[in-house]
Design a protein around this motif. Structure first.
Motif, PDB file in Angstrom:
ATOM      1  N   LEU A  43       0.814  -1.215   0.000  1.00 44.68           N
ATOM      2  CA  LEU A  43       0.000   0.000   0.000  1.00 44.68           C
ATOM      3  C   LEU A  43       0.848   1.266   0.000  1.00 44.68           C
ATOM      4  N   ASP A  64      -8.687  -2.420   2.853  1.00 47.45           N
ATOM      5  CA  ASP A  64      -7.507  -1.684   2.395  1.00 47.45           C
ATOM      6  C   ASP A  64      -7.277  -1.871   0.903  1.00 47.45           C
ATOM      7  N   ARG A 120      -8.520  -4.251  -7.086  1.00 49.13           N
ATOM      8  CA  ARG A 120      -9.397  -3.417  -6.259  1.00 49.13           C
ATOM      9  C   ARG A 120     -10.833  -3.904  -6.334  1.00 49.13           C
ATOM     10  N   THR A 134       2.578   2.548   2.640  1.00 49.63           N
ATOM     11  CA  THR A 134       2.355   3.339   3.850  1.00 49.63           C
ATOM     12  C   THR A 134       3.638   3.680   4.606  1.00 49.63           C
ATOM     13  N   PRO A 183      -3.431   1.842   7.445  1.00 46.51           N
ATOM     14  CA  PRO A 183      -4.352   0.876   6.850  1.00 46.51           C
ATOM     15  C   PRO A 183      -5.269   0.272   7.908  1.00 46.51           C
ATOM     16  N   GLU A 243      -2.902  -2.247  -6.409  1.00 51.59           N
ATOM     17  CA  GLU A 243      -2.274  -1.597  -7.556  1.00 51.59           C
ATOM     18  C   GLU A 243      -3.152  -1.623  -8.801  1.00 51.59           C
ATOM     19  N   HIS A 280      -9.248  -0.053  -1.942  1.00 51.65           N
ATOM     20  CA  HIS A 280      -8.849   1.293  -2.355  1.00 51.65           C
ATOM     21  C   HIS A 280      -7.372   1.383  -2.729  1.00 51.65           C
ATOM     22  N   GLY A 281      -6.549   0.478  -2.180  1.00 51.07           N
ATOM     23  CA  GLY A 281      -5.116   0.651  -2.334  1.00 51.07           C
ATOM     24  C   GLY A 281      -4.392  -0.366  -3.180  1.00 51.07           C
ATOM     25  N   GLY A 306      -3.101   8.079   7.545  1.00 51.15           N
ATOM     26  CA  GLY A 306      -3.247   7.085   6.491  1.00 51.15           C
ATOM     27  C   GLY A 306      -2.947   5.663   6.895  1.00 51.15           C
TER      28      GLY A 306
END
Length: 596
Positions: free
Chosen positions: A27, A369, A380, A29, A103, A375, A372-373, A101
């Motif tokens: 993700l 997670d 998704r 992060t 997750p 690749e 939305h995140g 942000g």
């Protein structure tokens, strides 16, 4: 009662089952295992030392309404300031509006801790996070700029205003009105009930997300719009200014979560701003509602963990009678009740439901997670489908779990469990609401069948079942786990066939949707948790084979998996037989024949 976060089990779930570090790297992060563990340790200290001590007092004191102002229990204001100042409020917020942000796979553990420490305290911040999601996804650039940063920080809180006296589950009956104004704003008139945190005394502003109808709106749910209605209108600098035309008319006197203000909110021509497109309010609100349903599932899990800790502590200390095979604690006048098989039964039900529920929650958080995140667009979409399938199970089963585990805790304490000072009866009262709000558990079961199973003919469920089969196939290669894996694999095959049977029945007779739904959800949940327990056992066995220094921890996992499959998974059979009993026996008796 005291509370200590179950950090070892949380680390097992995060790192050993679902590889949170790799997930965070995917993700982008920047979180690694050391940082994640550091955050969880700080979270454990905060919830144990600052939040848990407030729980009993909040139940005793409750909230008060005087002259339209709600006073929360002693300690809540100071604790909330610390919650905000330490950055916990902004944990999952979007980075571009000051959030960190984090997750969901990491944040869910902290949120579970909050639920365990004080469900009443968590209610206020939980809905704010959902409101942030809805506004971030559907709000205009102007609304985001004006409100999101202060909501993300926790300086301002949020609510979700759906329910009206005549419109609970059936939002088609909603009556609140929104009148367009010349400046592009609207005026909201109507009353909402059961509004969590609708009024309180610790945030500078409260941002209500309100469902209402425009004058020319279509009838039914297709004519509902979503509006942002601040308690205080903002001035030119974005600071709270004059009070909006809204008020708290009453607070509910409830069975539990007495420290959470549950308000009747009256909107008397309150200034409001449209969120998203006109007449698309329900779709916008579902962004918030799906997060809320996941969070309510965590409430059930958190209550369950707190109840299990209380029961375990008492069972180790309470001396009553001797073991059935003779004295165990020979230096004491009696043995601790944990030696008795029936007490062990209750403790193991609690332990395996809670730990299994934590695995389910983490797995679902991971999907949220990736929704939305991830690749690729394909990944998704796949995660979105999986999350949608799981949310009703998480909400319904984990809250039913919370109530059952709390009930067992009362039973372990015996007569003392019925007494307020021990805290178990509060947990049982507090947990009861979780089965009701954000859509009753019966509604979740309907959602699982109508919007998930029937919508795609069982395709997403079949994909989940196949994923769990692969785990069982892997476990079959471990001689110590092959028996466990075969039992669960057989259940997965049965689940697949049962889903096909349910689909066929529901397509033939719509009454079967309601007749089968609750039992199908519970059947699904028990088999799903069994699959996770196989995965946990596989991980534990590998660690033991590698000579781990934590042998006791991993052997406990193996024993717990064995207990769940032998003693709790058989519950699925009764749910299967019940739902196959059909709708006729439910609908044959006429309403007037339900006599007193």
């Amino acid at each position: 009662m005291s509370y200590q976060a179950p950090l070892r089990d949380m680390r097992f779930v995060l790192h050993e089952l679902f590889d949170a570090s790799a997930h965070c790297a995917q993700l982008g992060t920047g979180l690694d295992r050391e940082l994640i563990d550091g955050v969880l340790e700080e979270a454990a200290a905060f919830t144990a030392n600052e939040i848990a001590p407030l729980n009993r007092n909040s139940d005793e004191e409750g909230c008060r309404l005087e002259n339209g102002q709600v006073s929360t229990p002693r300690g809540f204001r100071a604790a909330y300031r610390q919650y905000v100042d330490n950055g916990w409020a902004s944990m999952t917020g979007p980075v571009e509006f000051g959030g960190q942000g984090f997750p969901q796979l990491v944040a869910f553990a902290f949120h579970e801790m909050l639920m365990s420490a004080s469900l009443s305290f968590r209610v206020y911040s939980g809905l704010t996070e959902g409101a942030v999601l809805a506004l971030h996804k559907h709000g205009s650039a102007e609304l985001k700029a004006g409100y999101l940063a202060k909501m993300v920080s926790g300086q301002w809180t949020g609510t979700m205003c759906l329910t009206e006296p005549q419109a609970g589950t059936d939002l088609a009956l909603l009556r609140s009105r929104a009148e367009p104004q010349a400046d592009g704003s609207f005026q909201i008139t109507g009353s909402k009930i059961f509004i969590s945190g609708g009024e309180q005394d610790f945030s500078e502003n409260i941002i209500h997300l309100v469902l209402a109808r425009l004058p020319d709106a279509p009838v039914g749910v297709k004519g509902i719009s979503l509006f942002l209605v601040p308690k205080f209108l903002t001035d030119a600098d974005g600071a709270p200014g004059r009070r909006n035309a809204l008020s708290c008319g009453a607070i509910e006197h409830k069975m539990g979560i007495k420290g959470a203000s549950t308000c009747v909110m009256n909107f008397d021509g309150a200034t409001a701003y449209l969120v998203g497109e006109a007449n698309q309010g329900l779709a916008c609100m579902f962004t918030m509602m799906n997060d809320a349903r996941f969070q309510v599932g965590l409430q059930g899990l958190g209550i369950g963990e707190a109840a299990f800790q209380g029961a375990l502590r008492y069972a180790r200390e309470r001396l009553q009678s001797r073991g059935l095979t003779g004295p165990v604690a020979t230096d004491k006048v009696a043995d601790p009740i944990i030696v008795h098989p029936d007490v062990r039964r209750m403790l193991l039900i609690q332990k395996t439901l809670v730990e299994g529920g934590r695995m389910l929650a983490a797995y679902t958080a991971r999907q949220l997670d990736l929704e939305h995140g991830a690749e690729s667009t394909e990944a998704r979409k796949a995660a979105s489908k999986r999350a949608a399938l799981l949310i009703p199970i998480v909400k319904a089963f984990l809250t039913d779990l919370g109530q059952e585990v709390a009930s067992h805790a009362v039973q372990v304490y015996g007569g003392h469990g019925y007494i307020r000072e021990w805290g178990m009866e509060q947990l049982m009262r507090d947990s009861r609401i979780t089965q009701l709000y954000e859509g009753t558990n019966g509604i979740q079961a309907l959602d699982l069948i109508r919007r998930k199973l029937l919508a795609d003919g069982g395709a997403e469920l079949a994909a989940l079942q196949e994923e769990l089969r692969s785990v069982c196939n892997e476990a079959l290669g471990q001689p110590a786990l092959s028996g466990l894996a075969r039992v669960v694999q057989a259940r997965l095959d049965e689940w697949h066939g049962l889903a096909a049977e349910v689909i066929a029945r529901c397509q033939h007779d719509a009454q079967e949707i309601g007749a089968a739904s609750v039992d199908f959800l519970h059947y699904s949940a028990y088999v799903l948790l069994a699959g996770f327990w196989v995965q946990a056992a596989l991980c534990a066995q590998r660690s033991l084979d590698a000579g781990s220094a934590e042998g006791d921890f991993y052997r406990a996992k193996l024993a717990s998996a064995d207990f769940f499959v032998k003693r709790l998974l058989p519950r699925a059979s009764s749910h299967r037989l019940a739902l196959l009993g059909g709708a006729d026996c439910l609908m044959a008796l006429r309403a007037e024949h339900f006599a007193f």
